[in-house]
Design a protein around this motif. Sequence first.
Motif, PDB file in Angstrom:
ATOM      1  N   PRO A 293       5.513  -3.793  15.012  1.00 24.88           N
ATOM      2  CA  PRO A 293       6.592  -4.137  14.497  1.00 24.88           C
ATOM      3  C   PRO A 293       6.216  -5.102  13.653  1.00 24.88           C
ATOM      4  CG  PRO A 293       6.940  -4.802  16.946  1.00 24.88           C
ATOM      5  CD  PRO A 293       5.620  -4.309  17.110  1.00 24.88           C
ATOM      6  N   CYS A 294       4.627  -5.743  13.515  1.00 23.84           N
ATOM      7  CA  CYS A 294       4.345  -7.088  12.961  1.00 23.84           C
ATOM      8  C   CYS A 294       3.270  -6.657  12.706  1.00 23.84           C
ATOM      9  CB  CYS A 294       4.282  -8.027  14.600  1.00 23.84           C
ATOM     10  SG  CYS A 294       6.024  -8.927  14.406  1.00 23.84           S
ATOM     11  N   CYS A 295       2.576  -5.414  11.672  1.00 22.04           N
ATOM     12  CA  CYS A 295       1.692  -5.229  11.683  1.00 22.04           C
ATOM     13  C   CYS A 295       0.739  -5.817  10.953  1.00 22.04           C
ATOM     14  CB  CYS A 295       2.033  -3.851  11.556  1.00 22.04           C
ATOM     15  SG  CYS A 295       2.028  -3.448   8.927  1.00 22.04           S
ATOM     16  N   GLY A 296       0.969  -6.779  10.066  1.00 21.51           N
ATOM     17  CA  GLY A 296      -0.112  -7.516   9.148  1.00 21.51           C
ATOM     18  C   GLY A 296      -1.107  -7.303   8.438  1.00 21.51           C
ATOM     19  N   THR A 297      -1.933  -6.357   8.093  1.00 22.77           N
ATOM     20  CA  THR A 297      -3.455  -5.563   7.678  1.00 22.77           C
ATOM     21  C   THR A 297      -3.311  -4.582   8.554  1.00 22.77           C
ATOM     22  OG1 THR A 297      -4.995  -6.681   9.131  1.00 22.77           O
ATOM     23  CG2 THR A 297      -4.205  -7.832   6.946  1.00 22.77           C
TER      24      THR A 297
ATOM     25  N   MET B 128       3.531   4.135  13.668  1.00 20.03           N
ATOM     26  CA  MET B 128       4.645   3.032  12.747  1.00 20.03           C
ATOM     27  C   MET B 128       4.308   1.227  12.447  1.00 20.03           C
ATOM     28  SD  MET B 128       6.642   5.814  13.196  1.00 20.03           S
ATOM     29  CE  MET B 128       6.637   7.483  14.019  1.00 20.03           C
ATOM     30  N   GLY B 129       4.461   1.546  12.028  1.00 22.23           N
ATOM     31  CA  GLY B 129       4.133  -0.459  11.174  1.00 22.23           C
ATOM     32  C   GLY B 129       5.582  -0.963  10.502  1.00 22.23           C
ATOM     33  N   ILE B 130       5.992  -2.476  11.105  1.00 25.64           N
ATOM     34  CA  ILE B 130       6.788  -2.470   9.939  1.00 25.64           C
ATOM     35  C   ILE B 130       6.199  -4.007   9.835  1.00 25.64           C
ATOM     36  CG2 ILE B 130       9.438  -4.224  10.603  1.00 25.64           C
ATOM     37  CD1 ILE B 130       9.613  -2.540  12.723  1.00 25.64           C
ATOM     38  N   GLU B 131       6.154  -4.618   8.527  1.00 24.08           N
ATOM     39  CA  GLU B 131       5.910  -5.931   8.029  1.00 24.08           C
ATOM     40  C   GLU B 131       6.299  -6.389   7.058  1.00 24.08           C
ATOM     41  OE1 GLU B 131       4.281  -9.525   7.363  1.00 24.08           O
ATOM     42  OE2 GLU B 131       3.689  -7.672   8.787  1.00 24.08           O
ATOM     43  N   LEU B 132       7.074  -7.923   7.751  1.00 30.71           N
ATOM     44  CA  LEU B 132       7.935  -8.434   6.800  1.00 30.71           C
ATOM     45  C   LEU B 132       8.047  -8.896   5.029  1.00 30.71           C
ATOM     46  CD1 LEU B 132      11.286 -10.254   6.399  1.00 30.71           C
ATOM     47  CD2 LEU B 132      10.170 -11.999   7.624  1.00 30.71           C
ATOM     48  N   GLN B 133       6.004  -9.990   5.038  1.00 26.78           N
ATOM     49  CA  GLN B 133       5.741  -9.741   4.260  1.00 26.78           C
ATOM     50  C   GLN B 133       4.874  -8.738   2.665  1.00 26.78           C
ATOM     51  OE1 GLN B 133       5.334 -13.467   3.505  1.00 26.78           O
ATOM     52  NE2 GLN B 133       6.318 -14.101   5.803  1.00 26.78           N
ATOM     53  N   ASP B 134       5.556  -9.224   1.770  1.00 23.56           N
ATOM     54  CA  ASP B 134       5.605  -8.264   0.880  1.00 23.56           C
ATOM     55  C   ASP B 134       3.660  -7.953   0.747  1.00 23.56           C
ATOM     56  OD1 ASP B 134       8.289  -7.470   0.854  1.00 23.56           O
ATOM     57  OD2 ASP B 134       7.761  -9.130  -1.392  1.00 23.56           O
ATOM     58  N   TYR B 135       3.455  -8.267   0.151  1.00 25.98           N
ATOM     59  CA  TYR B 135       2.082  -8.956  -0.058  1.00 25.98           C
ATOM     60  C   TYR B 135       0.538  -8.183   1.319  1.00 25.98           C
ATOM     61  CZ  TYR B 135       0.475 -13.703   2.571  1.00 25.98           C
ATOM     62  OH  TYR B 135       0.511 -14.134   3.704  1.00 25.98           O
ATOM     63  N   MET B 136       1.627  -9.096   2.862  1.00 20.96           N
ATOM     64  CA  MET B 136       0.625  -7.799   3.554  1.00 20.96           C
ATOM     65  C   MET B 136       0.504  -6.546   4.134  1.00 20.96           C
ATOM     66  SD  MET B 136      -0.972 -10.288   5.285  1.00 20.96           S
ATOM     67  CE  MET B 136      -1.372 -10.459   6.943  1.00 20.96           C
ATOM     68  N   PHE B 137       2.276  -5.709   4.048  1.00 20.10           N
ATOM     69  CA  PHE B 137       3.074  -4.824   3.345  1.00 20.10           C
ATOM     70  C   PHE B 137       2.407  -4.358   2.642  1.00 20.10           C
ATOM     71  CE2 PHE B 137       5.461  -1.424   1.805  1.00 20.10           C
ATOM     72  CZ  PHE B 137       5.449  -0.608   2.566  1.00 20.10           C
ATOM     73  N   THR B 138       1.416  -4.747   1.652  1.00 20.11           N
ATOM     74  CA  THR B 138       0.832  -3.440   0.668  1.00 20.11           C
ATOM     75  C   THR B 138      -0.682  -3.435   0.505  1.00 20.11           C
ATOM     76  OG1 THR B 138       2.227  -5.064  -0.974  1.00 20.11           O
ATOM     77  CG2 THR B 138       0.139  -3.495  -1.496  1.00 20.11           C
ATOM     78  N   ILE B 139      -1.014  -4.477   1.622  1.00 20.63           N
ATOM     79  CA  ILE B 139      -2.654  -4.472   2.350  1.00 20.63           C
ATOM     80  C   ILE B 139      -2.316  -3.627   3.051  1.00 20.63           C
ATOM     81  CG2 ILE B 139      -4.432  -6.072   4.006  1.00 20.63           C
ATOM     82  CD1 ILE B 139      -3.638  -8.308   2.059  1.00 20.63           C
ATOM     83  N   ALA B 140      -1.712  -3.802   4.519  1.00 17.06           N
ATOM     84  CA  ALA B 140      -1.946  -2.469   5.114  1.00 17.06           C
ATOM     85  C   ALA B 140      -1.546  -1.428   4.727  1.00 17.06           C
ATOM     86  CB  ALA B 140      -0.336  -2.887   6.402  1.00 17.06           C
TER      87      ALA B 140
ATOM     88  N   HIS C 131       6.800   0.055   7.341  1.00 17.64           N
ATOM     89  CA  HIS C 131       7.759   0.065   6.433  1.00 17.64           C
ATOM     90  C   HIS C 131       7.825  -2.090   6.069  1.00 17.64           C
ATOM     91  CE1 HIS C 131       9.707   3.424   7.273  1.00 17.64           C
ATOM     92  NE2 HIS C 131       9.460   3.674   8.515  1.00 17.64           N
ATOM     93  N   ASN C 132       8.864  -2.001   5.093  1.00 15.01           N
ATOM     94  CA  ASN C 132       8.501  -3.381   4.405  1.00 15.01           C
ATOM     95  C   ASN C 132      10.088  -4.246   4.808  1.00 15.01           C
ATOM     96  OD1 ASN C 132       8.449  -4.943   1.563  1.00 15.01           O
ATOM     97  ND2 ASN C 132       7.754  -6.394   3.882  1.00 15.01           N
ATOM     98  N   PHE C 133      10.680  -4.822   5.792  1.00 12.30           N
ATOM     99  CA  PHE C 133      11.105  -5.313   6.481  1.00 12.30           C
ATOM    100  C   PHE C 133      11.225  -6.347   7.414  1.00 12.30           C
ATOM    101  CE2 PHE C 133      12.090  -1.281   8.583  1.00 12.30           C
ATOM    102  CZ  PHE C 133      12.348  -2.007  10.283  1.00 12.30           C
ATOM    103  N   ASP C 134      12.838  -7.469   8.034  1.00 13.76           N
ATOM    104  CA  ASP C 134      12.472  -8.370   8.603  1.00 13.76           C
ATOM    105  C   ASP C 134      12.716  -7.508  10.216  1.00 13.76           C
ATOM    106  OD1 ASP C 134      12.551 -10.102  11.021  1.00 13.76           O
ATOM    107  OD2 ASP C 134      13.628 -11.481   9.619  1.00 13.76           O
TER     108      ASP C 134
END
Length: 629
Positions: free
Chosen positions: A344-348, A378-390, A405-408
Amino acid sequence: DIWVHELLKSAKIQLTYQGSDVPELEKALKTASKADTGKAGKPEFIGVVKNFVLVIENKAEVSQHAHRDNDGNLLDDTASKQAYALNGALHYARHIINKTSYKKVIAIGVSGDEKRHLITPIFIDDSLYPRELPNVETFVSFNEANIDHYYHREVLGESSNEEKTTAEILKDAQTLHEMLWKGGLTNQEKPLVVSGILLALREESFKGFSVEDLTGDSIKSDGQKIYDAIKANLTRADVSPETKRDKILAQFAVIRDNRKINDRDSKSGRTLLREYTEFLRTSIHNSIRYAQSADDYLGMFYGEFMSYSGKDGQSLGIVLTPKHITELFCELVNLKSTDRVLDPCCGTGGFLIAAMHAMLQQTDDETEQRAIRKQRLMGIELQDYMFTIATTNMILRGDGKSNLHNFDFLAQPASKIQKDMPCTVGMMNPPYSQGGKEDPEKYEIAFTEHLLDSLCEDARAVVIVPQSSVTGKTKVEQAVKKSILKKHTLEGVITLNNNTFYGVGTNPCIAVFTAGVPHPKQKKCKFINFEDDGFVVAKHVGLVDNGTAEDRKQHLLDVWHGRTESVSKFCVETTIEAEDEWLHSFYYFNDEIPSEEDFRKTMADYLTFQFNMITHGRGYLFDNTKNDE
């Protein structure tokens, strides 16, 4: 003998007991008597792994491990060779060197039992000069897959292939960072530019993009050409729905819109984007086999960019997880190809990449492999740019990006996550140092509770958090620990090497849970001290394997999964309370029985101290006469 045989079996090494099925070795043993009588000698185990001879002598007591002179050298008299494991093993090794064509022997002395023991390897070649090597806990370093690596690292003192690869990647990252700096890019933009170009390069094989087309054209810029190739590749990779694709493309707009990296240099006639793309194609795109490794290359680049800019991501709580930890997570929970994994905090995407790699290795069925990529990560990442990198990372690895997924994560009810993405395994490295009186829900232990609440019943969860989060330093954290035990089961906590997150200054630990099952009062948890994990800090490289990491990890897994016992110095099994500090150091007690030698040394030190005090007129300190009054 049985215990040593089981150790060999566990390490997938086949040696012969008290003899050899290799004719040359069997002939040599006929004159290998430890009494030097010219009669037969029978080491406990002997055999050949690749071009190395392994010979093992074992004794039942640790006191029979080795006999040395005052300078620490192993004695080679008959009594020492017969009574001590290491002396006997070295004797056989020398005899084999002298009597056979084998010129590389690893002699191993083993003493004690499953719980308390010493295992010491000695390397000897035709120079007949023995080199005693660091103690090990298992024989895994000496099997066919690892023995060359062990030899080059421990005996020759050379860098491992992994270290060389890491050094090369970090060198590329340094060079690339300097190139990106010329473009005036921000810390967030640098990894986005790198990942975007890597996506565009994938279109080369479809004739939709060519580095040679980056001519600095004023009508259609190089950035626009790369942007169009990224868009095409996202469509080709079937990133959906369209809103997700648009969100990712918006992050890559910097490539198209940044004038400085799109302007043609008056001297070279090339744009910075052309330079970046050529460098990445040569150094990264064509040389790294993305789908065959658990390495998080983009994560490594990101971390390196942060370090060169004087930041390490801590302002955002971002601490990237090393590969050896992401792989360890998979092994601690016995990850299966049928599991569904949530980070749920997948970072890169480091945990998801490691999980995908581990799951794909377990099946050759193409339908099953497709299901792993499409449905079980399944991955969740809050930061838009980190979500893009992942997302980019997962595309480069061959799909698996459709369930990012890109949400909090914290803003979503646990019940909704559990329903929308039911998962049997949770892995997490939450943002660090974000919690406080104003944001108590952002404590690492609170993230952990939310993850546990979001998983299926009986799911396994493993998190890496600062040690302070499991000690419960605040009332809020203590309350969360109590709440966790009411709903979930703590399996144990592993204290890690303080340099695991090198350069960040965090002392981490790994906590493992079973979700949805209240913690039984009499449940015995495992608390392990894994500070000595075989990784050390190498100058200009960072954290590297010192040659013992595989052995240390194997021992950890054997203890964790109940395949072997351990002394309390390494592992304590005990019941717990929510108020306890969930760390090995809190529960540790010294259960080792002092040896006769330890007793004599302590008494000698005491008597020396007593004599010294008496000669200085302080004998009254030892007056035991009692006053009748």
